[in-house]
Design a protein around this motif. Structure first.
Motif, PDB file in Angstrom:
ATOM      1  N   SER A  53      53.488  48.229  39.824  1.00  0.00           N
ATOM      2  CA  SER A  53      54.473  47.198  40.151  1.00  0.00           C
ATOM      3  C   SER A  53      54.401  46.904  41.640  1.00  0.00           C
ATOM      4  O   SER A  53      53.643  47.532  42.373  1.00  0.00           O
ATOM      5  CB  SER A  53      55.872  47.669  39.767  1.00  0.00           C
ATOM      6  N   GLY A  54      55.208  45.954  42.097  1.00  0.00           N
ATOM      7  CA  GLY A  54      55.252  45.639  43.514  1.00  0.00           C
ATOM      8  C   GLY A  54      53.912  45.241  44.078  1.00  0.00           C
ATOM      9  O   GLY A  54      53.525  45.709  45.137  1.00  0.00           O
ATOM     10  N   SER A  55      53.167  44.380  43.394  1.00  0.00           N
ATOM     11  CA  SER A  55      51.828  44.018  43.833  1.00  0.00           C
ATOM     12  C   SER A  55      51.834  42.808  44.758  1.00  0.00           C
ATOM     13  O   SER A  55      52.782  42.036  44.794  1.00  0.00           O
ATOM     14  CB  SER A  55      50.951  43.740  42.611  1.00  0.00           C
ATOM     15  N   ALA A  56      50.737  42.669  45.499  1.00  0.00           N
ATOM     16  CA  ALA A  56      50.588  41.553  46.436  1.00  0.00           C
ATOM     17  C   ALA A  56      49.122  41.178  46.551  1.00  0.00           C
ATOM     18  O   ALA A  56      48.242  42.029  46.438  1.00  0.00           O
ATOM     19  CB  ALA A  56      51.145  41.925  47.803  1.00  0.00           C
ATOM     20  N   ILE A  57      48.871  39.892  46.781  1.00  0.00           N
ATOM     21  CA  ILE A  57      47.527  39.382  47.059  1.00  0.00           C
ATOM     22  C   ILE A  57      47.528  38.869  48.492  1.00  0.00           C
ATOM     23  O   ILE A  57      48.404  38.095  48.883  1.00  0.00           O
ATOM     24  CB  ILE A  57      47.138  38.236  46.108  1.00  0.00           C
ATOM     25  N   THR A  58      46.543  39.313  49.273  1.00  0.00           N
ATOM     26  CA  THR A  58      46.393  38.857  50.654  1.00  0.00           C
ATOM     27  C   THR A  58      44.932  38.530  50.916  1.00  0.00           C
ATOM     28  O   THR A  58      44.051  38.913  50.143  1.00  0.00           O
ATOM     29  CB  THR A  58      46.857  39.934  51.656  1.00  0.00           C
ATOM     30  N   ASN A  59      44.662  37.830  52.000  1.00  0.00           N
ATOM     31  CA  ASN A  59      43.288  37.566  52.428  1.00  0.00           C
ATOM     32  C   ASN A  59      42.841  38.694  53.332  1.00  0.00           C
ATOM     33  O   ASN A  59      43.582  39.127  54.213  1.00  0.00           O
ATOM     34  CB  ASN A  59      43.184  36.230  53.173  1.00  0.00           C
ATOM     35  N   GLY A  60      41.613  39.160  53.122  1.00  0.00           N
ATOM     36  CA  GLY A  60      41.031  40.194  53.960  1.00  0.00           C
ATOM     37  C   GLY A  60      39.838  39.651  54.707  1.00  0.00           C
ATOM     38  O   GLY A  60      39.473  38.485  54.562  1.00  0.00           O
ATOM     39  N   SER A  61      39.190  40.488  55.480  1.00  0.00           N
ATOM     40  CA  SER A  61      38.040  40.045  56.262  1.00  0.00           C
ATOM     41  C   SER A  61      36.819  39.766  55.381  1.00  0.00           C
ATOM     42  O   SER A  61      35.992  38.932  55.716  1.00  0.00           O
ATOM     43  CB  SER A  61      37.696  41.087  57.325  1.00  0.00           C
ATOM     44  N   ASN A  62      36.696  40.453  54.239  1.00  0.00           N
ATOM     45  CA  ASN A  62      35.544  40.269  53.353  1.00  0.00           C
ATOM     46  C   ASN A  62      35.940  39.729  51.990  1.00  0.00           C
ATOM     47  O   ASN A  62      35.251  39.961  51.010  1.00  0.00           O
ATOM     48  CB  ASN A  62      34.804  41.603  53.161  1.00  0.00           C
ATOM     49  N   GLY A  63      37.035  39.035  51.884  1.00  0.00           N
ATOM     50  CA  GLY A  63      37.486  38.505  50.601  1.00  0.00           C
ATOM     51  C   GLY A  63      38.975  38.714  50.447  1.00  0.00           C
ATOM     52  O   GLY A  63      39.708  38.788  51.430  1.00  0.00           O
ATOM     53  N   MET A  64      39.408  38.836  49.217  1.00  0.00           N
ATOM     54  CA  MET A  64      40.827  39.014  48.946  1.00  0.00           C
ATOM     55  C   MET A  64      41.142  40.482  48.711  1.00  0.00           C
ATOM     56  O   MET A  64      40.273  41.257  48.304  1.00  0.00           O
ATOM     57  CB  MET A  64      41.234  38.173  47.750  1.00  0.00           C
ATOM     58  N   ILE A  65      42.391  40.848  48.958  1.00  0.00           N
ATOM     59  CA  ILE A  65      42.852  42.223  48.760  1.00  0.00           C
ATOM     60  C   ILE A  65      44.046  42.183  47.822  1.00  0.00           C
ATOM     61  O   ILE A  65      44.980  41.400  48.026  1.00  0.00           O
ATOM     62  CB  ILE A  65      43.246  42.878  50.096  1.00  0.00           C
ATOM     63  N   ILE A  66      43.982  43.003  46.790  1.00  0.00           N
ATOM     64  CA  ILE A  66      45.115  43.170  45.881  1.00  0.00           C
ATOM     65  C   ILE A  66      45.664  44.563  46.103  1.00  0.00           C
ATOM     66  O   ILE A  66      44.931  45.554  46.009  1.00  0.00           O
ATOM     67  CB  ILE A  66      44.705  42.978  44.416  1.00  0.00           C
ATOM     68  N   THR A  67      46.947  44.646  46.411  1.00  0.00           N
ATOM     69  CA  THR A  67      47.612  45.929  46.611  1.00  0.00           C
ATOM     70  C   THR A  67      48.641  46.108  45.505  1.00  0.00           C
ATOM     71  O   THR A  67      49.440  45.206  45.258  1.00  0.00           O
ATOM     72  CB  THR A  67      48.320  45.974  47.982  1.00  0.00           C
ATOM     73  N   VAL A  68      48.593  47.251  44.841  1.00  0.00           N
ATOM     74  CA  VAL A  68      49.533  47.547  43.753  1.00  0.00           C
ATOM     75  C   VAL A  68      50.286  48.813  44.124  1.00  0.00           C
ATOM     76  O   VAL A  68      49.676  49.858  44.367  1.00  0.00           O
ATOM     77  CB  VAL A  68      48.799  47.733  42.403  1.00  0.00           C
ATOM     78  N   LYS A  69      51.616  48.720  44.158  1.00  0.00           N
ATOM     79  CA  LYS A  69      52.459  49.880  44.467  1.00  0.00           C
ATOM     80  C   LYS A  69      52.989  50.489  43.188  1.00  0.00           C
ATOM     81  O   LYS A  69      52.974  49.854  42.137  1.00  0.00           O
ATOM     82  CB  LYS A  69      53.615  49.451  45.366  1.00  0.00           C
ATOM     83  N   ASP A  70      53.469  51.717  43.287  1.00  0.00           N
ATOM     84  CA  ASP A  70      54.038  52.443  42.146  1.00  0.00           C
ATOM     85  C   ASP A  70      53.079  52.462  40.956  1.00  0.00           C
ATOM     86  O   ASP A  70      53.443  52.153  39.826  1.00  0.00           O
ATOM     87  CB  ASP A  70      55.386  51.851  41.731  1.00  0.00           C
ATOM     88  N   VAL A  71      51.831  52.830  41.231  1.00  0.00           N
ATOM     89  CA  VAL A  71      50.817  52.909  40.187  1.00  0.00           C
ATOM     90  C   VAL A  71      51.178  54.041  39.228  1.00  0.00           C
ATOM     91  O   VAL A  71      51.558  55.139  39.654  1.00  0.00           O
ATOM     92  CB  VAL A  71      49.417  53.143  40.810  1.00  0.00           C
ATOM     93  N   VAL A  72      51.072  53.764  37.938  1.00  0.00           N
ATOM     94  CA  VAL A  72      51.306  54.790  36.927  1.00  0.00           C
ATOM     95  C   VAL A  72      50.284  55.912  37.172  1.00  0.00           C
ATOM     96  O   VAL A  72      49.105  55.637  37.401  1.00  0.00           O
ATOM     97  CB  VAL A  72      51.158  54.191  35.507  1.00  0.00           C
ATOM     98  N   PRO A  73      50.698  57.185  37.149  1.00  0.00           N
ATOM     99  CA  PRO A  73      49.795  58.275  37.543  1.00  0.00           C
ATOM    100  C   PRO A  73      48.586  58.505  36.634  1.00  0.00           C
ATOM    101  O   PRO A  73      47.680  59.243  36.984  1.00  0.00           O
ATOM    102  CB  PRO A  73      50.684  59.514  37.559  1.00  0.00           C
ATOM    103  N   TYR A  74      48.551  57.868  35.467  1.00  0.00           N
ATOM    104  CA  TYR A  74      47.413  57.996  34.553  1.00  0.00           C
ATOM    105  C   TYR A  74      46.938  56.615  34.152  1.00  0.00           C
ATOM    106  O   TYR A  74      47.741  55.711  33.952  1.00  0.00           O
ATOM    107  CB  TYR A  74      47.801  58.768  33.291  1.00  0.00           C
ATOM    108  N   PHE A  75      45.609  56.442  34.053  1.00  0.00           N
ATOM    109  CA  PHE A  75      45.087  55.187  33.520  1.00  0.00           C
ATOM    110  C   PHE A  75      44.549  55.451  32.125  1.00  0.00           C
ATOM    111  O   PHE A  75      44.182  56.562  31.771  1.00  0.00           O
ATOM    112  CB  PHE A  75      44.035  54.551  34.430  1.00  0.00           C
ATOM    113  N   HIS A  76      44.521  54.390  31.315  1.00  0.00           N
ATOM    114  CA  HIS A  76      44.030  54.463  29.942  1.00  0.00           C
ATOM    115  C   HIS A  76      42.569  54.050  29.948  1.00  0.00           C
ATOM    116  O   HIS A  76      42.202  53.036  30.540  1.00  0.00           O
ATOM    117  CB  HIS A  76      44.849  53.519  29.044  1.00  0.00           C
ATOM    118  N   ILE A  77      41.714  54.838  29.295  1.00  0.00           N
ATOM    119  CA  ILE A  77      40.295  54.511  29.205  1.00  0.00           C
ATOM    120  C   ILE A  77      39.865  54.596  27.747  1.00  0.00           C
ATOM    121  O   ILE A  77      40.267  55.517  27.033  1.00  0.00           O
ATOM    122  CB  ILE A  77      39.436  55.439  30.103  1.00  0.00           C
ATOM    123  N   THR A  78      39.081  53.604  27.310  1.00  0.00           N
ATOM    124  CA  THR A  78      38.567  53.605  25.949  1.00  0.00           C
ATOM    125  C   THR A  78      37.145  53.072  25.934  1.00  0.00           C
ATOM    126  O   THR A  78      36.804  52.183  26.725  1.00  0.00           O
ATOM    127  CB  THR A  78      39.453  52.772  24.994  1.00  0.00           C
TER     128      THR A  78
END
Length: 190
Positions: free
Chosen positions: A37-62
């Motif tokens: 949650s709490g994500s943001a898109i900004t411009n960086g020096s080499n493209g765009m940057i996506i920042t995501v806060k409060d990342v769920v501590p586990y990701f799902h992989i299949t």
């Protein structure tokens, strides 16, 4: 059974065992889903940057057959760049875009995910195909804050190789014996 039929079956079995069984190795891929949650898109020096806060501590992989939850810190072990679809939501709109992730970092005890991304126009793979419908290219118009984020990464691993990346040498006179044959060392790297 007749003698000829038994002999035919026996010869077939001997032929199969002498030639062996072969299978082609393919690259394997998996679909990874990360949520925060709490994500943001900004411009960086080499493209765009996506920042995501409060990342769920586990990701799902299949891989399409098996699924599991993996600690989010393991994302650092993936080889980049990878293709991905990012879903960003806020009260006004929803953004569904195809991107290429060139780098990924975790900070604040793995609670903040930062992605260096490049917008993509199209996707030609298989794993993310169902997520690209209705996508809009990521652009400067999408820069801003979002309430929720979902990121689908297509992680690809190359099939392991059994070769040593070398050409075996044919040499004669092993230690003065006068014999010839292939040696079990690499003489010329490929």
């Amino acid at each position: 059974m007749g003698y000829c039929v038994q002999l035919g079956i026996l010869c077939s079995l001997v032929l199969v065992f002498c030639t062996g069984f072969c299978s082609a190795a393919e690259s394997s891929s998996a679909l990874i889903y990360i949520q925060g949650s709490g994500s943001a898109i900004t411009n960086g020096s080499n493209g765009m940057i996506i920042t995501v806060k409060d990342v769920v501590p586990y990701f799902h992989i299949t891989d399409g057959v098996d699924s599991k939850l993996v600690p989010v810190g393991s994302l650092a072990d993936i080889s980049y760049p990878v293709q991905a679809v990012v879903n960003l939501f806020n009260a006004e709109n929803e953004t569904n875009s195809i991107i290429q992730v060139s780098n990924l970092s975790l900070s604040d005890e793995n609670k903040v995910l930062t992605l260096d991304v490049t917008p993509l126009e199209f996707y030609d793979g298989e794993r993310l195909k169902s997520f690209v419908n209705g996508q809009t290219p990521l652009s400067d118009e999408k820069i801003g804050e979002y309430n929720r984020a979902g990121i689908y990464l297509e992680a690809v691993w190359e099939a392991p190789s059994n070769t040593l990346n070398c050409i075996p040498c044919f040499c004669c006179d092993f230690g003065g014996s006068g014999e010839c044959g292939n040696i079990c060392e690499c003489c010329t790297p490929t």
